[in-house]
Motif scaffolding. Structure first.
Motif, mmCIF file in Angstrom:
data_model
loop_
_atom_site.group_PDB
_atom_site.id
_atom_site.type_symbol
_atom_site.label_atom_id
_atom_site.label_comp_id
_atom_site.label_asym_id
_atom_site.label_seq_id
_atom_site.Cartn_x
_atom_site.Cartn_y
_atom_site.Cartn_z
ATOM 1 N N SER A 1 38.318 41.718 32.239
ATOM 2 C CA SER A 1 37.780 41.899 30.891
ATOM 3 C C SER A 1 37.480 40.569 30.212
ATOM 4 O O SER A 1 36.545 40.456 29.427
ATOM 5 C CB SER A 1 38.729 42.737 30.025
ATOM 6 O OG SER A 1 39.902 42.035 29.716
ATOM 7 N N LYS A 2 38.234 39.532 30.542
ATOM 8 C CA LYS A 2 38.015 38.220 29.929
ATOM 9 C C LYS A 2 36.845 37.475 30.561
ATOM 10 O O LYS A 2 36.054 36.849 29.864
ATOM 11 C CB LYS A 2 39.288 37.376 30.041
ATOM 12 C CG LYS A 2 39.202 36.051 29.319
ATOM 13 C CD LYS A 2 40.545 35.377 29.231
ATOM 14 C CE LYS A 2 40.437 34.138 28.374
ATOM 15 N NZ LYS A 2 41.732 33.570 28.053
ATOM 16 N N TYR A 3 36.718 37.567 31.885
ATOM 17 C CA TYR A 3 35.690 36.795 32.591
ATOM 18 C C TYR A 3 34.555 37.661 33.130
ATOM 19 O O TYR A 3 33.619 37.144 33.716
ATOM 20 C CB TYR A 3 36.327 35.971 33.711
ATOM 21 C CG TYR A 3 37.324 34.978 33.175
ATOM 22 C CD1 TYR A 3 36.921 33.966 32.316
ATOM 23 C CD2 TYR A 3 38.660 35.064 33.487
ATOM 24 C CE1 TYR A 3 37.831 33.049 31.793
ATOM 25 C CE2 TYR A 3 39.582 34.153 32.969
ATOM 26 C CZ TYR A 3 39.156 33.155 32.128
ATOM 27 O OH TYR A 3 40.068 32.260 31.624
ATOM 28 N N TYR A 4 34.648 38.974 32.951
ATOM 29 C CA TYR A 4 33.586 39.952 33.239
ATOM 30 C C TYR A 4 33.319 40.216 34.706
ATOM 31 O O TYR A 4 32.882 41.292 35.056
ATOM 32 C CB TYR A 4 32.267 39.577 32.541
ATOM 33 C CG TYR A 4 32.434 39.375 31.062
ATOM 34 C CD1 TYR A 4 32.729 40.442 30.232
ATOM 35 C CD2 TYR A 4 32.337 38.108 30.510
ATOM 36 C CE1 TYR A 4 32.911 40.256 28.868
ATOM 37 C CE2 TYR A 4 32.516 37.914 29.143
ATOM 38 C CZ TYR A 4 32.796 38.998 28.335
ATOM 39 O OH TYR A 4 32.985 38.807 26.996
ATOM 40 N N LEU B 1 34.619 34.297 36.935
ATOM 41 C CA LEU B 1 35.949 33.716 37.141
ATOM 42 C C LEU B 1 35.880 32.392 37.898
ATOM 43 O O LEU B 1 36.718 31.520 37.710
ATOM 44 C CB LEU B 1 36.809 34.723 37.906
ATOM 45 C CG LEU B 1 38.249 34.404 38.231
ATOM 46 C CD1 LEU B 1 39.044 34.089 36.978
ATOM 47 C CD2 LEU B 1 38.882 35.566 38.965
ATOM 48 N N MET B 2 34.842 32.225 38.718
ATOM 49 C CA MET B 2 34.712 30.995 39.508
ATOM 50 C C MET B 2 34.599 29.776 38.599
ATOM 51 O O MET B 2 33.936 29.820 37.571
ATOM 52 C CB MET B 2 33.489 31.057 40.418
ATOM 53 C CG MET B 2 33.677 31.963 41.592
ATOM 54 S SD MET B 2 32.317 31.853 42.740
ATOM 55 C CE MET B 2 32.917 30.558 43.798
ATOM 56 N N GLY B 3 35.257 28.733 38.978
ATOM 57 C CA GLY B 3 35.166 27.486 38.225
ATOM 58 C C GLY B 3 36.119 27.378 37.050
ATOM 59 O O GLY B 3 36.154 26.351 36.371
ATOM 60 N N THR C 1 46.071 31.073 30.338
ATOM 61 C CA THR C 1 46.053 31.699 29.011
ATOM 62 C C THR C 1 46.223 33.211 29.115
ATOM 63 O O THR C 1 46.465 33.866 28.111
ATOM 64 C CB THR C 1 44.746 31.382 28.251
ATOM 65 O OG1 THR C 1 43.637 31.943 28.956
ATOM 66 C CG2 THR C 1 44.558 29.887 28.070
ATOM 67 N N ILE C 2 46.103 33.748 30.321
ATOM 68 C CA ILE C 2 46.298 35.176 30.533
ATOM 69 C C ILE C 2 47.783 35.439 30.723
ATOM 70 O O ILE C 2 48.437 34.818 31.562
ATOM 71 C CB ILE C 2 45.489 35.653 31.762
ATOM 72 C CG1 ILE C 2 44.002 35.500 31.457
ATOM 73 C CG2 ILE C 2 45.848 37.080 32.134
ATOM 74 C CD1 ILE C 2 43.092 35.758 32.606
ATOM 75 N N LYS C 3 48.308 36.355 29.923
ATOM 76 C CA LYS C 3 49.732 36.677 29.974
ATOM 77 C C LYS C 3 50.089 37.181 31.373
ATOM 78 O O LYS C 3 49.449 38.088 31.893
ATOM 79 C CB LYS C 3 50.070 37.745 28.937
ATOM 80 C CG LYS C 3 51.537 38.057 28.861
ATOM 81 C CD LYS C 3 51.836 39.098 27.825
ATOM 82 C CE LYS C 3 53.317 39.446 27.885
ATOM 83 N NZ LYS C 3 53.633 40.603 27.080
ATOM 84 N N GLY C 4 51.063 36.558 31.981
ATOM 85 C CA GLY C 4 51.512 36.939 33.313
ATOM 86 C C GLY C 4 51.024 35.998 34.401
ATOM 87 O O GLY C 4 51.477 36.082 35.521
ATOM 88 N N LEU C 5 50.075 35.121 34.068
ATOM 89 C CA LEU C 5 49.608 34.134 35.046
ATOM 90 C C LEU C 5 50.263 32.805 34.726
ATOM 91 O O LEU C 5 49.962 32.179 33.721
ATOM 92 C CB LEU C 5 48.085 33.977 35.001
ATOM 93 C CG LEU C 5 47.256 35.027 35.695
ATOM 94 C CD1 LEU C 5 45.787 34.646 35.655
ATOM 95 C CD2 LEU C 5 47.692 35.249 37.119
ATOM 96 N N LYS C 6 51.134 32.419 35.599
ATOM 97 C CA LYS C 6 51.762 31.112 35.451
ATOM 98 C C LYS C 6 51.082 30.146 36.409
ATOM 99 O O LYS C 6 50.112 30.480 37.077
ATOM 100 C CB LYS C 6 53.252 31.239 35.713
ATOM 101 C CG LYS C 6 53.917 32.109 34.643
ATOM 102 C CD LYS C 6 55.390 31.942 34.645
ATOM 103 C CE LYS C 6 56.019 32.469 33.439
ATOM 104 N NZ LYS C 6 56.332 33.718 33.157
#
Length: 68
Positions: free
Chosen positions: A21-24, A29-31, A39-44
């Motif tokens: 939903s953030k990167y469509y 998402l590439m790059g 910044t996405i909750k759950g991605l460390k």
């Protein structure tokens, strides 16, 4: 596969849904940088690094195939 079982409080499906939903799309998402992904909750850092590594490998494969 990269997201595994998710993180505490969020399933892998929830994290993947937010990424899309953030990167469509996958090309969207590439790059993205590790910091942007985090910044996405759950991605460390580890999972964000794994995602960026997968896209870097894909980019290099595509580049090599284009040279052939």
């Amino acid at each position: 596969m990269i997201l595994g079982s998710g993180s505490s409080g969020r399933s892998a499906e929830e994290i993947a849904g937010e990424i899309i939903s953030k990167y469509y799309s996958l090309p969207g998402l590439m790059g993205k940088t590790i910091g942007e992904l985090m910044t996405i909750k759950g991605l460390k850092e580890v999972k964000a690094t794994q995602i960026t590594a997968v896209f870097e490998v894909a980019r290099r494969i595509i580049k090599a195939l284009e040279r052939e």
